[in-house]
Design a protein around this motif. Structure first.
Motif, PDB file in Angstrom:
ATOM      1  N   GLU A 146      -4.305  -3.430   1.137  1.00 32.84           N
ATOM      2  CA  GLU A 146      -4.911  -2.317   1.005  1.00 32.84           C
ATOM      3  C   GLU A 146      -5.138  -2.496  -0.755  1.00 32.84           C
ATOM      4  O   GLU A 146      -4.335  -2.386  -1.117  1.00 32.84           O
ATOM      5  CB  GLU A 146      -4.804  -0.680   1.315  1.00 32.84           C
ATOM      6  N   GLU A 147      -6.689  -2.373  -0.811  1.00 31.91           N
ATOM      7  CA  GLU A 147      -7.060  -2.218  -2.437  1.00 31.91           C
ATOM      8  C   GLU A 147      -8.017  -0.933  -2.979  1.00 31.91           C
ATOM      9  O   GLU A 147      -8.532  -0.577  -2.497  1.00 31.91           O
ATOM     10  CB  GLU A 147      -7.574  -3.408  -3.180  1.00 31.91           C
ATOM     11  N   ASP A 148      -8.189  -0.361  -4.470  1.00 35.53           N
ATOM     12  CA  ASP A 148      -8.432   0.616  -4.491  1.00 35.53           C
ATOM     13  C   ASP A 148      -9.166  -0.001  -5.751  1.00 35.53           C
ATOM     14  O   ASP A 148      -9.248  -0.747  -6.484  1.00 35.53           O
ATOM     15  CB  ASP A 148      -7.392   1.611  -5.603  1.00 35.53           C
TER      16      ASP A 148
ATOM     17  N   GLN B  39     -11.538   2.345  -1.803  1.00 33.64           N
ATOM     18  CA  GLN B  39     -10.456   1.859  -1.135  1.00 33.64           C
ATOM     19  C   GLN B  39     -11.095   1.385   0.311  1.00 33.64           C
ATOM     20  O   GLN B  39     -11.379   1.228   1.360  1.00 33.64           O
ATOM     21  CB  GLN B  39      -9.460   3.147  -0.230  1.00 33.64           C
TER      22      GLN B  39
ATOM     23  N   ASN C   7     -15.201   6.599  -6.292  1.00 31.01           N
ATOM     24  CA  ASN C   7     -13.621   5.234  -5.451  1.00 31.01           C
ATOM     25  C   ASN C   7     -13.748   4.254  -4.079  1.00 31.01           C
ATOM     26  O   ASN C   7     -14.455   5.328  -3.467  1.00 31.01           O
ATOM     27  CB  ASN C   7     -12.871   6.791  -5.765  1.00 31.01           C
TER      28      ASN C   7
END
Length: 404
Positions: A148-150, A221, A219
């Protein structure tokens, strides 16, 4: 309580556009019933495998009825699973319906049914519409998510022209897909939860070059998908199905390029269609066959009030016609097919393709479904941009005439 009811809620919480997307992502078959205390009777929308096929609102039926229900900004809804016996009166793709319905509402061409308000809520309405115009994908299958990347607001997830061999699924948030011309971003599409960043070429081609820029809105995800596993699943498919998917991928790329080309005035559809013949006429509901181009070239063209709009070019190995398991918003319902004089085509056995499609993993099937949705939406955006540009040109021309 109705045991067949599987979804209910408030239209103030979930708009009709959100509900249609939700039912589409789950492939639901049944009846959506809308209730508004300011309307004399309920409204109904009939779905088969996630696609609206008919609607009723008082004396209205079909697409007119469905569009009118976008004006029901208050009230409640309930969806029941049941067999649908209604005639198919709606052939437009669900995302095309959502975008057009919201545009009509925004332009004041759909009557809002609800309590009278004493203030101008245009700004609030546009803010709501911008949220519901997000293209969402199916429910996320976490089996293929390996990381997972934000990303933060305004951050570039991928950049046009850069190399990349991975693909993400949006777990949470909104992403803008844009093309850049002379460092000026041209918006293509806005995607949300369940949609994918990157095409199939991302995990199939070494050194793949990104064809668009993806920018986080707020934001975001993302889930990184197992590219090796997806590539292995692709390699196990038949040659016919792999060719079909490649052709689908090329359509999506061409549509994003088309928005830029029309923006720059580089497309002259009349010249492209010179010395061609019609293979499939738009809105020809009797056309049920799928074809592949063996020789020559073809063009996917939508007939609009501003004239024909080129969507895609087709070459040897590309398919066209009726795809029973995907809703592209193109031919035969939403576009015509023109062929060159030397064109040669062959029929494709759609049943065998559908069987292979049904055997795909959930994630791979979601990628294909989401690409089909994006193709449908982007085609609508291409046509909207052409119509808008032609209207601006006409206004400018009229102004010049008045001055002279």
């Amino acid at each position: 309580m109705n045991e067949r009811m599987v979804l209910s809620g408030s239209l103030g919480f979930l708009s009709l556009g959100d509900i249609v997307q939700l039912l589409g992502s789950s492939g639901s078959t049944g009846v959506l019933r809308l209730i508004n205390r300011y309307a004399p009777e309920p409204g109904f929308i009939y779905f088969i495998e996630g696609n609206p096929i008919n609607a009723q609102n008082g004396d209205l039926e079909g697409l007119d009825a469905l569009y009118s229900l976008f004006g029901w900004v208050n009230g409640s809804f309930e969806f029941t699973r049941e067999a649908i016996m209604s005639d198919k009166r709606i052939t437009k793709s669900r995302m095309g319906i959502i975008l057009e319905g919201m545009k009509l509402l925004d332009d004041g061409l759909i009557k809002k049914i609800g309590p009278a308000t004493g203030h101008d809520s245009t700004a609030e309405l546009k803010q709501t519409l911008s949220k519901t115009a997000i293209v969402k994908g199916p429910l996320v299958d976490y089996m293929y998510v390996v990381d997972e990347e934000d990303f933060f607001d305004g951050e570039r997830i991928v950049e046009e022209g850069k190399h990349g061999s991975w693909i993400w699924v949006i777990l949470e948030g909104v992403v803008d897909i844009v093309k850049e011309v002379d460092s000026v971003p041209i918006p293509i599409i806005r995607v949300g939860d369940g949609s994918f960043i990157g095409s199939m070429a991302s995990f199939l081609l070494q050194g793949h070059i990104r064809t668009a820029t993806a920018i986080a809105v707020g934001n975001v995800q993302l889930g990184v998908l197992d590219s090796q596993r997806l590539a292995q699943e692709y390699a196990a498919l038949s040659l016919d199905f792999r060719t079909f998917l490649t052709s689908l991928d090329k359509r999506m790329k061409q549509l994003t390029d088309r928005i830029v080309e029309y923006h720059e005035g580089k497309i002259h559809t009349d010249e492209i269609l010179k010395d061609t013949k019609v293979l499939i006429r738009q809105s020809s509901s009797e056309e049920k066959q799928l074809y592949v181009v063996k020789q020559g070239r073809a063009a996917v063209v939508r007939e609009t009030k501003s004239g024909p709009v080129l969507l895609c070019h087709l070459y040897k190995g590309d398919f066209f016609g009726n795809v029973p398991f995907l809703h592209l918003g193109h031919e035969p319902e939403g576009a015509s097919i023109y062929g060159s004089e030397n064109i040669k085509i062959a029929k494709i056995e759609a049943v065998s393709l559908q069987k292979e499609y049904n055997r795909l993993s959930t994630t791979f099937k979601n990628i294909v479904d989401n690409m089909a949705t994006s193709i449908s939406v982007t085609a609508d955006l291409v046509c909207s941009s052409v119509i808008s540009k032609n209207s601006e040109t006409k206004v400018t021309s009229n102004e010049r005439e008045e001055k002279t």
